[in-house]
Design a protein around this motif. Structure first.
Motif, PDB file in Angstrom:
ATOM      1  N   ALA A  62       0.526  -1.273   0.166  1.00  0.00           N
ATOM      2  CA  ALA A  62      -0.001  -0.304  -0.003  1.00  0.00           C
ATOM      3  C   ALA A  62       1.022   1.127   0.015  1.00  0.00           C
ATOM      4  O   ALA A  62       0.485   2.231  -0.697  1.00  0.00           O
ATOM      5  CB  ALA A  62      -0.937   0.019   1.078  1.00  0.00           C
ATOM      6  N   LYS A  63       1.753   1.212   0.674  1.00  0.00           N
ATOM      7  CA  LYS A  63       2.640   2.277   0.906  1.00  0.00           C
ATOM      8  C   LYS A  63       3.389   2.653  -0.427  1.00  0.00           C
ATOM      9  O   LYS A  63       3.438   3.794  -0.935  1.00  0.00           O
ATOM     10  CB  LYS A  63       3.871   2.048   1.906  1.00  0.00           C
ATOM     11  CG  LYS A  63       4.835   3.435   2.082  1.00  0.00           C
ATOM     12  CD  LYS A  63       5.901   3.045   3.073  1.00  0.00           C
ATOM     13  CE  LYS A  63       6.809   4.189   3.538  1.00  0.00           C
ATOM     14  NZ  LYS A  63       7.955   4.465   2.284  1.00  0.00           N
ATOM     15  N   PRO A  78      -8.844   5.669   4.368  1.00  0.00           N
ATOM     16  CA  PRO A  78      -7.598   4.900   4.626  1.00  0.00           C
ATOM     17  C   PRO A  78      -7.143   4.566   5.800  1.00  0.00           C
ATOM     18  O   PRO A  78      -7.484   5.435   6.604  1.00  0.00           O
ATOM     19  CB  PRO A  78      -6.641   6.012   3.844  1.00  0.00           C
ATOM     20  CG  PRO A  78      -7.551   7.273   4.041  1.00  0.00           C
ATOM     21  CD  PRO A  78      -8.683   6.888   3.998  1.00  0.00           C
ATOM     22  N   ALA A  79      -6.202   3.685   6.023  1.00  0.00           N
ATOM     23  CA  ALA A  79      -5.526   3.322   7.258  1.00  0.00           C
ATOM     24  C   ALA A  79      -4.584   4.386   7.651  1.00  0.00           C
ATOM     25  O   ALA A  79      -4.123   5.096   6.803  1.00  0.00           O
ATOM     26  CB  ALA A  79      -5.027   1.999   7.246  1.00  0.00           C
ATOM     27  N   ALA A  84      -0.474   8.221   6.256  1.00  0.00           N
ATOM     28  CA  ALA A  84       1.125   8.776   6.620  1.00  0.00           C
ATOM     29  C   ALA A  84       1.977   8.927   5.474  1.00  0.00           C
ATOM     30  O   ALA A  84       2.896   9.477   4.945  1.00  0.00           O
ATOM     31  CB  ALA A  84       1.813   7.745   7.642  1.00  0.00           C
ATOM     32  N   ALA A  85       1.736   7.821   4.325  1.00  0.00           N
ATOM     33  CA  ALA A  85       2.460   7.605   3.272  1.00  0.00           C
ATOM     34  C   ALA A  85       2.035   8.646   1.914  1.00  0.00           C
ATOM     35  O   ALA A  85       2.415   9.046   1.267  1.00  0.00           O
ATOM     36  CB  ALA A  85       2.383   6.302   2.479  1.00  0.00           C
ATOM     37  N   LYS A 111      -2.597  15.807   7.675  1.00  0.00           N
ATOM     38  CA  LYS A 111      -1.456  15.345   6.317  1.00  0.00           C
ATOM     39  C   LYS A 111      -1.762  16.488   5.391  1.00  0.00           C
ATOM     40  O   LYS A 111      -0.855  16.229   4.486  1.00  0.00           O
ATOM     41  CB  LYS A 111      -1.856  13.948   6.259  1.00  0.00           C
ATOM     42  CG  LYS A 111      -0.720  13.471   4.963  1.00  0.00           C
ATOM     43  CD  LYS A 111       0.536  13.030   5.666  1.00  0.00           C
ATOM     44  CE  LYS A 111       1.395  12.660   4.817  1.00  0.00           C
ATOM     45  NZ  LYS A 111       2.812  12.307   5.368  1.00  0.00           N
ATOM     46  N   GLY A 112      -2.730  17.407   5.191  1.00  0.00           N
ATOM     47  CA  GLY A 112      -2.858  18.190   4.290  1.00  0.00           C
ATOM     48  C   GLY A 112      -3.639  17.793   3.143  1.00  0.00           C
ATOM     49  O   GLY A 112      -3.464  18.368   1.736  1.00  0.00           O
ATOM     50  N   ALA A 113      -4.188  16.656   3.437  1.00  0.00           N
ATOM     51  CA  ALA A 113      -5.057  15.999   2.212  1.00  0.00           C
ATOM     52  C   ALA A 113      -6.270  16.813   1.890  1.00  0.00           C
ATOM     53  O   ALA A 113      -6.994  17.305   2.802  1.00  0.00           O
ATOM     54  CB  ALA A 113      -5.126  14.558   2.397  1.00  0.00           C
TER      55      ALA A 113
END
Length: 377
Positions: A62-63, A78-79, A84-85, A111-113
């Motif tokens: 996934a990363k 998302p997990a 984090a990724a 995260k800035g998403a």
């Protein structure tokens, strides 16, 4: 060229996937690149080789799929490791369950998403093809009847045999939205005698068009119980008492009761009381479609079959669409493909217009904050 990542769902029991080989091919034709985590579609019977044949590249983890992606497609939130990724400013599109899963929203914001909750897509004409609530509720209504039929110790249709007649099952649907209408249609196809109820008078015609009988105290108050905008008015205490008495006497005679009522941002309303459950015959079945939001049936438990003292069974089956993962994934993936088109400008370049009415309505996090008006503290 914007890169879309699709990863395996980490939620226990989640069998759906956010893209299929069909939609991968369409996304690539539209100008996106697509990376799929190996095994992402296996629970829904979509093979890695089919994704590759459609033009996707495979990532081992996934990363690896997420870290270079401009857009992440998910079924559920998302997990933590996926969040984090993400690169800062990445777009996340999923059914985020925003009222119940605030922690995921906070992590995405940190995260800035720019995260979009597909549940918030407005129900306007040009967004119909993006309506995940309808696509998944339709399948949930169908599956609820199949679950009930499997748990029911009798046949659904009337059967005339040399050894005698088998009576048709009596099925009562409470709530006539998308899920309820499909439940009515499915139960009718299986030969059951079906009745249904809803607080909106306009649903009576829909119920009867499917061959079921509408149950309500149809007095003058009921006939005027809907606003010009199509919403239900609050009924008087007197009317509620009359309707409750009618429903109680009806439930006691039913073999199967399926409840479908949900209120966005609030616990599911209780439609069936403990006394009403206790009035049902041994072997009767109740299926609670609202179990993940607290349930419509008193005594229902998430993920369990509760056998009551009188021998009725309450089915608290979570994620009913996930039990039809192939079709549920196909419909959901088409919803996301249509939504992804909003990220492209008229020339086909990746240039999301965050002022577009659909994107604006579904946007929940952006620029480090939770931005949806209904979610702000």
């Amino acid at each position: 060229m914007a890169l879309i990542a699709v990863t395996k769902e980490s939620r226990a029991g989640e069998t759906r996937v956010a893209a299929t080989p069909e939609t991968v091919k369409k996304l690539i034709a539209a100008g996106f690149a697509v990376t799929v985590e190996a095994g992402a579609g296996l629970a829904a019977s979509y093979q890695d080789g089919d994704y590759e044949a459609a033009g996707a590249s495979l990532a081992k983890t996934a990363k690896a799929a997420v870290e270079k992606a401009d857009i992440l497609f998910k079924v559920r939130a998302p997990a933590d490791a996926e969040i984090a990724a993400l690169k800062s400013g990445a777009i996340v599109v999923a059914m985020l369950n925003p009222y119940q899963e605030k922690a995921a929203l906070e992590a995405l914001a940190a995260k800035g998403a720019s995260a979009f909750a597909m549940e918030f897509v407005p129900r306007i004409t040009r967004a119909q093809v993006m309506d995940v609530l309808s696509s998944q509720a339709n399948l949930a209504g169908y599956r609820a009847v199949i679950e009930a039929a499997e748990a029911f110790g009798k046949a659904m249709p009337m059967m005339m045999t040399a050894a005698g007649t088998v009576a048709a099952a009596k099925v009562f649907i409470m709530g006539v939205g998308v899920a309820g209408l499909q439940a009515i249609a499915t139960a009718r196809r299986l030969g059951a005698v079906v009745t249904a109820t809803d607080v909106r008078p306009a649903t009576k015609e829909q119920v009867e068009s499917l061959g079921a009988k509408f149950l309500a105290v149809e007095d003058e108050e009921f006939k005027n119980a809907q606003t010009a905008g199509g919403y239900a008015k609050e009924m008087s205490v007197e009317y509620q008492a009359k309707q409750a008495a009618l429903v109680s006497s009806h439930i006691a005679k039913q073999d199967i009761v399926i409840t479908t009522a949900l209120i966005p941002g609030r616990p599911a309303p209780k439609l069936v009381s403990a006394e009403q459950v206790a009035s049902m015959r041994p072997g009767s079945i109740l299926v609670d479609l609202a179990i993940e939001q607290g349930g419509n049936v008193v005594g229902a438990k998430l993920g369990e079959v509760v056998v009551t003292a009188n021998g009725a069974k309450i089915l608290g089956v979570p994620n009913l669409p996930g039990r039809i993962a192939v079709d549920a994934s196909a419909l959901y993936a088409r919803n996301l493909f249509a939504f992804a088109g909003l990220f492209l400008n008229k020339e086909g370049a990746f240039a999301p217009d965050f002022e577009d009415e659909i994107l604006k309505a579904a946007l929940v996090t952006q620029g480090g904050a939770i931005v949806h008006p209904s979610l702000k503290a």
